[in-house]
Design an enzyme around this catalytic site. Structure first.
Site, mmCIF file in Angstrom:
data_model
loop_
_atom_site.group_PDB
_atom_site.id
_atom_site.type_symbol
_atom_site.label_atom_id
_atom_site.label_comp_id
_atom_site.label_asym_id
_atom_site.label_seq_id
_atom_site.Cartn_x
_atom_site.Cartn_y
_atom_site.Cartn_z
ATOM 1 N NE ARG A 181 -2.494 1.130 3.574
ATOM 2 C CZ ARG A 181 -3.223 1.060 4.685
ATOM 3 N NH1 ARG A 181 -4.524 0.818 4.600
ATOM 4 N NH2 ARG A 181 -2.684 1.203 5.869
ATOM 5 C CE LYS A 228 -2.324 4.870 6.930
ATOM 6 N NZ LYS A 228 -3.679 5.199 7.385
ATOM 7 C CD GLU A 285 -11.748 6.719 5.994
ATOM 8 O OE1 GLU A 285 -11.376 5.553 5.805
ATOM 9 O OE2 GLU A 285 -11.059 7.704 5.673
#
Length: 301
Positions: A53, A152, A185
């Site tokens: 990721r 991210k 979220e």
């Protein structure tokens, strides 16, 4: 904790000596990516998935990480060993590097690489037994077509604003909705709801990060025979759920017992949440990369 060592651009330095230039574009513009990774009993949980990721996030924003995946994995393991921690949290940060006060990333010649390892506990243990209260907040999740939730990035202002609203409401966490009113979220966690034995979690296209812990819970729940669906849902679905829980690298799996004043289920952690938490805590010590650190009092110099 004994003396803390941080990996910074090819060397280990003491915490007090870990310095980054004020001209770093990670500081000036939030230009960079990061990962949070957990170490359980000397095992770096889901190391391969976190690295994948990280490199995908970096590729998406055209940020070159000056180490191969294998090299960075070894450096991360070495940092854990250097600090001698059997149970810890790893923060791996890649910033664009030193540039000028302009926005142009091409003036940043080399990325800065930082690996921090330290103990971390987001929620005290008693909250895993009692569950937590949360709220939904006015701050909306960034639209996926503006900034992909799969990246991210170091720019976490959206999430920070949500955490501020949670703090002002005197709760531990808060849920963001997207611009269409679907639950996305938490400020730092994914969310699951259980309704009539069906487990639901928001899909990435509504603004949810594809969390490593989230995916582990999906796999565990499927193996345990739950019907798991990634599909949009609203606050009404949260309010009327049989069980609600949050997942995240730092949070692990924690039950939610009240949302916006509505009691969830019986007002305590549900049976299925506890089953998944127990299964998760068995998984974390075996699924990952061993560091060889087996004594939490060990310090490697």
């Amino acid at each position: 904790m004994a003396e803390q060592w941080i990996f910074l651009n090819d060397e280990f330095v003491r915490k007090e000596d870990a310095k980054i230039s004020v001209y770093d574009h990670g500081f000036l513009y939030g230009d960079g990516v990061f990962e949070g990774i957990r170490v359980y009993s000397g095992n770096i949980f889901k190391m391969e998935e976190h690295m994948e990721r990280l490199y995908q996030s970096a590729k998406s924003i055209m940020l070159n990480i000056p180490y191969s995946t294998e090299e960075l994995t070894k450096l991360t393991i070495e940092t854990v060993k250097k600090n001698g921690l059997e149970n810890a949290y790893i923060r791996l940060v890649i910033s664009r590097g030193i540039g000028d006060l302009g926005l142009d990333p091409y003036k940043c010649l080399k990325a800065n690489v930082v690996i921090i390892v330290e103990p971390l506990a987001i929620f005290p243990e008693h909250l895993y037994e009692s569950g937590i209260d949360i709220i939904t907040v006015p701050t909306r999740r960034n639209r996926p077509d503006v900034l992909s939730p799969k990246v991210k990035s170091l720019n976490y202002l959206n999430n920070v604003l949500v955490r501020i609203e949670a703090h002002l409401a005197n709760v531990s966490e808060a849920l963001m909705l997207n611009d269409q009113g679907y639950v996305a979220e938490g400020s730092a966690d994914n969310v699951f709801i259980l309704k009539k034995n069906k487990l639901l979690t928001p899909p990435g296209y509504v603004g949810a990060l594809e969390g490593i812990t989230r995916n582990a819970i999906i796999d565990l729940a499927t193996e345990l025979g739950y019907e798991v669906k990634e599909e949009p849902f609203t606050r009404h679905d949260v309010y009327t759920a049989d069980e609600v829980f949050l997942t995240g690298t730092a949070a692990e799996v924690i039950a939610v017992i009240k949302v916006d004043g509505r009691v969830i289920g019986e007002g305590r952690p549900g049976k299925h949440t506890n089953i998944l938490l127990e299964a998760f805590r068995k998984l974390v010590v075996k699924d990952g990369v061993p560091t060889g650190v087996l004594n939490k009092n060990l310090h490697v110099s």
